[in-house]
Design a protein around this motif. Structure first.
Motif, PDB file in Angstrom:
ATOM      1  N   MET A 156       0.825  -1.212   0.000  1.00  0.00           N
ATOM      2  CA  MET A 156       0.000   0.000   0.000  1.00  0.00           C
ATOM      3  C   MET A 156       0.860   1.263   0.000  1.00  0.00           C
ATOM      4  N   LYS A 157       2.068   1.176   0.571  1.00  0.00           N
ATOM      5  CA  LYS A 157       2.936   2.347   0.631  1.00  0.00           C
ATOM      6  C   LYS A 157       3.302   2.830  -0.767  1.00  0.00           C
ATOM      7  N   LEU A 158       3.584   1.874  -1.682  1.00  0.00           N
ATOM      8  CA  LEU A 158       3.945   2.257  -3.042  1.00  0.00           C
ATOM      9  C   LEU A 158       2.780   2.959  -3.721  1.00  0.00           C
ATOM     10  N   LEU A 159       1.585   2.413  -3.590  1.00  0.00           N
ATOM     11  CA  LEU A 159       0.408   3.025  -4.198  1.00  0.00           C
ATOM     12  C   LEU A 159       0.183   4.431  -3.655  1.00  0.00           C
ATOM     13  N   GLN A 160       0.294   4.608  -2.340  1.00  0.00           N
ATOM     14  CA  GLN A 160       0.098   5.929  -1.748  1.00  0.00           C
ATOM     15  C   GLN A 160       1.144   6.922  -2.254  1.00  0.00           C
ATOM     16  N   LYS A 161       2.365   6.464  -2.391  1.00  0.00           N
ATOM     17  CA  LYS A 161       3.442   7.335  -2.898  1.00  0.00           C
ATOM     18  C   LYS A 161       3.169   7.755  -4.335  1.00  0.00           C
ATOM     19  N   ILE A 162       2.745   6.804  -5.147  1.00  0.00           N
ATOM     20  CA  ILE A 162       2.473   7.082  -6.550  1.00  0.00           C
ATOM     21  C   ILE A 162       1.328   8.078  -6.690  1.00  0.00           C
ATOM     22  N   ILE A 163       0.276   7.889  -5.910  1.00  0.00           N
ATOM     23  CA  ILE A 163      -0.870   8.803  -5.971  1.00  0.00           C
ATOM     24  C   ILE A 163      -0.434  10.240  -5.683  1.00  0.00           C
ATOM     25  N   LYS A 164       0.420  10.408  -4.690  1.00  0.00           N
ATOM     26  CA  LYS A 164       0.903  11.748  -4.337  1.00  0.00           C
ATOM     27  C   LYS A 164       1.735  12.378  -5.456  1.00  0.00           C
ATOM     28  N   ASN A 165       2.369  11.533  -6.275  1.00  0.00           N
ATOM     29  CA  ASN A 165       3.255  12.035  -7.329  1.00  0.00           C
ATOM     30  C   ASN A 165       2.530  12.379  -8.629  1.00  0.00           C
ATOM     31  N   ILE A 166       1.250  12.069  -8.715  1.00  0.00           N
ATOM     32  CA  ILE A 166       0.500  12.365  -9.943  1.00  0.00           C
ATOM     33  C   ILE A 166       0.044  13.818  -9.916  1.00  0.00           C
ATOM     34  N   GLN A 167       0.561  14.575 -10.849  1.00  0.00           N
ATOM     35  CA  GLN A 167       0.304  16.018 -10.890  1.00  0.00           C
ATOM     36  C   GLN A 167      -0.527  16.391 -12.112  1.00  0.00           C
ATOM     37  N   PRO A 168      -1.163  17.549 -12.090  1.00  0.00           N
ATOM     38  CA  PRO A 168      -1.898  18.011 -13.274  1.00  0.00           C
ATOM     39  C   PRO A 168      -0.957  18.233 -14.449  1.00  0.00           C
ATOM     40  N   LEU A 169      -1.513  18.262 -15.638  1.00  0.00           N
ATOM     41  CA  LEU A 169      -0.704  18.586 -16.808  1.00  0.00           C
ATOM     42  C   LEU A 169      -0.213  20.029 -16.706  1.00  0.00           C
ATOM     43  N   ASP A 170       0.870  20.317 -17.411  1.00  0.00           N
ATOM     44  CA  ASP A 170       1.463  21.655 -17.380  1.00  0.00           C
ATOM     45  C   ASP A 170       0.671  22.573 -18.305  1.00  0.00           C
ATOM     46  N   SER A 171      -0.171  23.415 -17.737  1.00  0.00           N
ATOM     47  CA  SER A 171      -1.065  24.254 -18.537  1.00  0.00           C
ATOM     48  C   SER A 171      -0.316  25.318 -19.338  1.00  0.00           C
ATOM     49  N   GLU A 172       0.777  25.825 -18.792  1.00  0.00           N
ATOM     50  CA  GLU A 172       1.541  26.853 -19.506  1.00  0.00           C
ATOM     51  C   GLU A 172       2.192  26.278 -20.761  1.00  0.00           C
ATOM     52  N   ILE A 173       2.785  25.091 -20.626  1.00  0.00           N
ATOM     53  CA  ILE A 173       3.384  24.440 -21.788  1.00  0.00           C
ATOM     54  C   ILE A 173       2.304  24.117 -22.820  1.00  0.00           C
ATOM     55  N   MET A 174       1.136  23.719 -22.342  1.00  0.00           N
ATOM     56  CA  MET A 174       0.041  23.398 -23.269  1.00  0.00           C
ATOM     57  C   MET A 174      -0.419  24.636 -24.043  1.00  0.00           C
ATOM     58  N   LYS A 175      -0.443  25.791 -23.379  1.00  0.00           N
ATOM     59  CA  LYS A 175      -0.801  27.033 -24.072  1.00  0.00           C
ATOM     60  C   LYS A 175       0.215  27.357 -25.160  1.00  0.00           C
ATOM     61  N   LYS A 176       1.482  27.196 -24.840  1.00  0.00           N
ATOM     62  CA  LYS A 176       2.544  27.450 -25.823  1.00  0.00           C
ATOM     63  C   LYS A 176       2.439  26.468 -26.985  1.00  0.00           C
ATOM     64  N   SER A 177       2.173  25.213 -26.660  1.00  0.00           N
ATOM     65  CA  SER A 177       2.030  24.196 -27.695  1.00  0.00           C
ATOM     66  C   SER A 177       0.829  24.505 -28.591  1.00  0.00           C
ATOM     67  N   ARG A 178      -0.281  24.896 -27.985  1.00  0.00           N
ATOM     68  CA  ARG A 178      -1.481  25.220 -28.753  1.00  0.00           C
ATOM     69  C   ARG A 178      -1.220  26.398 -29.681  1.00  0.00           C
TER      70      ARG A 178
END
Length: 349
Positions: free
Chosen positions: A1-23
């Motif tokens: 369970m420790k690995l799963l909890q660690k992974i969940i904490k590491n999931i971040q939103p996509l980088d919106s600024e980079i996406m704006k530049k890409s768009r």
């Protein structure tokens, strides 16, 4: 369970600024606005995932989770359970549908025994991460314990991270397991509050009488186990499958490492629903491949909130649809890298 909890904490939103530049860049390539449709959307999404306006997906792998299901004893599949072992052994030999399609993109096929009901030969080329010899019969009780469900997810996380450390930067998920449409349909019915009769299909070849029996078994399983639709782990443990948990883990592990995941058809989409129920942000890391011909496929995609890019009348599984989508994702990256903007071409749109 420790690995799963660690992974969940590491999931971040996509980088919106980079996406704006890409768009902005994509909109200013020498073409009419939005004229390359989903290729443009894929490029922008990849930029947000990788934090790179010129993302690379050169090194690809399809991770196939193989497992059996105890509910097979209820007669919900027309084929012998031994096919799970026989077909799993064919993946490392390059003899299956996903292998043939994946070869087009030089995709590595990574095969994992997470719960086959039997022993595979030594040196088979299949990674042994067996949690148990198939799930228990969920028409009589839970498919597995909550700990076993977590273990399955953590196997997927581990395999994904191993491949990412070896340089893989685009992952597809696939599966092998006789009876896994039964488990997938039970999960979808619970998570989507959908009557099983509306989404239960023929799987690998049931006739109409067999489908009606399959519906009754799924209804019975849900009634007996009463899985909590607000708790993806509970649903996985009570009416799921080890390979479904493994694929959910691959999705979570990839997202935590900012690697895009291409989901296959029905069963892979259901595994993504489990991953999303655990951490909703994983949805942004998913690239859907094809629309499965399995009856519940459309409802699964709608519940996940994705739109398949391919309509090929396929329902093989194995990750075959993900492999077929790989060249399209390559095309999106090539569009981004090789086309120039109007400014670079000294042209006025």
């Amino acid at each position: 369970m420790k690995l799963l909890q660690k992974i969940i904490k590491n999931i971040q939103p996509l980088d919106s600024e980079i996406m704006k530049k890409s768009r902005t860049r994509v909109d200013n390539l020498i073409k009419p606005p939005k004229s390359l449709g989903k290729l443009e959307a894929i490029t922008v999404q990849l930029a947000g995932i990788t934090k790179n306006i010129h993302p690379s997906v050169e090194h690809k792998a399809i991770i196939i989770m193989a497992a059996d299901h105890g509910v097979y004893e209820e007669g919900v599949a027309p084929n012998p359970q031994s096919i799970t072992i026989e077909q799993t052994l064919n993946f490392p030999k390059g003899l299956t549908g996903v292998c043939a399609i994946g070869e087009i993109s030089n995709a590595k096929i990574v095969t994992v025994d997470i719960g086959i009901n039997g022993e595979l030969p030594l040196n088979s080329g299949v990674i042994n991460k067996k949690i148990k010899y198939g799930t228990d019969n969920f028409a009589k009780g839970p498919a597995m314990t909550r700990k076993e469900a977590v273990d399955a997810i953590e196997v997927g996380i581990e395999i994904a991270q191993q491949q990412i450390k070896r340089g893989v930067n685009l992952i597809g998920v696939g599966e092998m397991g006789i009876t896994n449409t039964t488990a997938s349909t039970a999960i979808l019915a619970v998570l989507g509050n959908i009557p099983p009769k509306e989404i239960t299909g023929k799987g690998s070849g049931l006739d109409s009488k067999g489908i009606q029996h399959k519906i009754k078994v799924i209804e019975k399983a849900i009634d007996i186990n009463k899985p909590d639709p607000d708790d993806g782990l509970d649903v996985l443990a009570k009416v799921g499958g080890l390979e479904i948990g493994g694929m959910a883990g691959v999705i979570l592990g990839s997202a935590a490492n900012r690697v895009p995941v291409v989901i296959d058809g029905y069963i892979a989409t259901v595994s993504a629903l489990i991953a999303k129920s655990i951490e909703p942000k994983v949805k942004d890391y998913l690239i859907p491949s094809h629309a499965s011909m399995e009856l519940g496929g459309k409802r699964a995609s709608e519940l996940l909130g994705v739109e398949p890019m391919l309509y090929m009348n396929m329902c093989l599984g194995e990750g075959s649809g993900a492999a077929l989508a790989f060249p399209i994702i390559d095309a999106a990256c090539n569009m981004n890298d090789k086309m120039i903007t109007f400014k670079e071409a000294s042209m006025n749109p």
